[in-house]
Design a protein around this motif. Structure first.
Motif, PDB file in Angstrom:
ATOM      1  N   ASN A   1      26.628 -30.622  25.889  1.00 45.09           N
ATOM      2  CA  ASN A   1      26.187 -31.973  25.540  1.00 45.09           C
ATOM      3  C   ASN A   1      27.199 -32.698  24.659  1.00 45.09           C
ATOM      4  O   ASN A   1      28.247 -32.170  24.321  1.00 45.09           O
ATOM      5  CB  ASN A   1      24.837 -31.891  24.807  1.00 45.09           C
ATOM      6  N   LYS A   2      26.838 -33.933  24.281  1.00 45.45           N
ATOM      7  CA  LYS A   2      27.667 -34.750  23.399  1.00 45.45           C
ATOM      8  C   LYS A   2      26.948 -34.977  22.069  1.00 45.45           C
ATOM      9  O   LYS A   2      25.735 -34.864  21.980  1.00 45.45           O
ATOM     10  CB  LYS A   2      27.913 -36.130  24.029  1.00 45.45           C
ATOM     11  N   ASN A   3      27.711 -35.338  21.047  1.00 47.66           N
ATOM     12  CA  ASN A   3      27.174 -35.899  19.806  1.00 47.66           C
ATOM     13  C   ASN A   3      26.055 -35.058  19.180  1.00 47.66           C
ATOM     14  O   ASN A   3      24.875 -35.371  19.302  1.00 47.66           O
ATOM     15  CB  ASN A   3      26.664 -37.321  20.058  1.00 47.66           C
TER      16      ASN A   3
ATOM     17  N   SER B   1      25.952 -27.127  22.263  1.00 51.56           N
ATOM     18  CA  SER B   1      26.954 -28.139  21.895  1.00 51.56           C
ATOM     19  C   SER B   1      27.951 -28.370  23.026  1.00 51.56           C
ATOM     20  O   SER B   1      28.366 -29.504  23.285  1.00 51.56           O
ATOM     21  CB  SER B   1      27.707 -27.703  20.635  1.00 51.56           C
TER      22      SER B   1
ATOM     23  N   ASP C   1      23.857 -32.416  29.383  1.00 48.47           N
ATOM     24  CA  ASP C   1      24.146 -33.836  29.653  1.00 48.47           C
ATOM     25  C   ASP C   1      23.258 -34.806  28.877  1.00 48.47           C
ATOM     26  O   ASP C   1      22.873 -35.861  29.390  1.00 48.47           O
ATOM     27  CB  ASP C   1      24.062 -34.119  31.161  1.00 48.47           C
TER      28      ASP C   1
ATOM     29  N   ASP D   1      22.813 -37.438  25.610  1.00 48.31           N
ATOM     30  CA  ASP D   1      23.687 -38.321  24.837  1.00 48.31           C
ATOM     31  C   ASP D   1      23.722 -37.913  23.365  1.00 48.31           C
ATOM     32  O   ASP D   1      24.747 -38.052  22.698  1.00 48.31           O
ATOM     33  CB  ASP D   1      23.181 -39.779  24.931  1.00 48.31           C
TER      34      ASP D   1
END
Length: 379
Positions: free
Chosen positions: A117-119, A114, A87, A89
């Protein structure tokens, strides 16, 4: 933002974290403990099979089965950390193989983190497929592969040739399909990435100058020359050429110089050992400065390192004013050392200008801001 930095080389992610935290972001580092350097890590990944019987056992198993027990136990540690590695950003991997595992396990670890999570972003700040292929194809005038191509293959793993093997090439393509983009830390990685569709640009190595005290140099007796050797990278860093140059200069000016040579010290001890030095010999096969050179420059040392014409042009500076370009020729290096020994006022000038350069172009807060802008512009 909540930011996860994966892997650590030469304290880059630690300095970036310090800059990001000053900007009120929540930053976590997960990384394998980096051998003798022993950098700080929030969630350290430990290696079980590095020494003694366990290392021998691991190597035997790998020889007969191609199963790497170290890689497997590293992946297990990552899985156990899932609640703490989820979690975020933004996630930034320091390398295509951030944990020095087999390509298969690196791919699985990359996919796990990956997915949680994000980005996801990638750094090019050490050997990877694109930089090694560029060097192997001799697109540089000289490179870290020059010693290997000249037959000095002391420790093949130190050259990063594994990135040209099919499984690591596959890993490279897999990662590049998934990441938002890749950032280079200096010109040695910037040049191979130019015109790549995933390339987001160069952000210089972040240096926390507040932790590196600048003391104006004083030359009261002998000029002190420091040579730090990492035994695993002896030829790759050009230490053999530095030692040849030191032998030349010591024969001529033994009464004017003091030479300090150390090998494979932990980071905190290493950075203290060159405090009394005026001149530091860092590395030869580079176009730009790495972390060790920049930290020494920040402390006011005159550093022999990568300072090629591409670097001079990029930063619009004159030769031999900030750092000394260490060409792969012992006589040339000895000549530059002789110039400094005979003109000690130049040592004092370069010392001040080196510190100013790092403060201007490598300030960790400014670099952290540039990372944030780059991430935010591409999320």
């Amino acid at each position: 933002m909540k930011i996860l930095l994966v892997g650590e080389y030469s304290r880059l992610h630690n300095s970036l974290k310090e800059g990001l935290e000053l900007l009120n972001h929540d930053v976590t580092i997960v990384a394998a403990k980096d051998g003798f350097k022993n950098y700080d890590v929030d969630f350290p990944i430990y290696k079980t099979y590095e020494k003694g019987f366990l290392r021998t056992f691991k190597n035997l198993i790998y020889r007969f089965t191609k199963i790497d027990l170290e890689s497997i136990q590293i992946k297990k540690q990552i899985i156990n950390l899932k609640p703490k590695l989820s979690d975020f950003d933004v996630v930034q991997f320091i390398n295509e193989a951030s944990f020095l595992c087999t390509a298969t396990i690196e791919k699985e670890i990359f996919d796990l983190i990956s997915t949680w999570n994000k980005n996801v972003f990638l750094l090019s700040c050490g050997t990877d497929y694109i930089s090694v292929k560029y060097a192997y194809d001799k697109k540089f005038r000289y490179s870290i592969l020059t010693p290997y191509l000249n037959g000095k293959d002391q420790i093949l793993s130190s050259y990063g040739l594994k990135y040209l093997e099919p499984d690591f090439v596959e890993l490279h393509h897999h990662i590049y399909k998934s990441i938002v983009g890749v950032i280079a830390s200096d010109l040695d990685y910037h040049l191979p990435l130019l015109n790549h569709p995933k390339y987001l640009g160069l952000i210089p190595n972040p240096i926390n100058t507040e932790q590196l005290e600048f003391k104006p140099l004083k030359i009261e007796d002998k000029i002190v020359i420091f040579h730090g050797i990492n035994s695993n990278n002896y030829y790759k860093k050009g230490n053999d050429i530095f030692e040849e140059a030191l032998a030349i200069i010591n024969q001529k000016y033994a009464d004017k110089i003091k030479i300090i040579t150390v090998r494979s010290l932990p980071y905190n001890e290493y950075i203290k050992t060159y405090n009394e030095a005026h001149i530091m010999l860092d590395q030869i096969y580079a176009y730009d400065q790495g972390f060790n050179a920049l930290e020494a420059m920040s402390k006011g040392k005159v550093v022999f390192t990568g300072a090629e014409k591409e670097w001079l042009e990029y930063y619009n500076i004159k030769e031999d004013t900030i750092a000394i370009n260490a060409l792969p020729d012992a006589k040339t290096i000895a000549t530059k050392l002789e110039w400094l020994i005979l003109n000690p006022e130049k040592i004092l000038e370069i010392s001040i200008q080196a510190r100013r350069f790092v403060e201007t172009h490598h300030d960790y807060k400014t670099c952290a801001e540039n990372y944030l802008k780059t991430w935010q512009n591409h999320i």
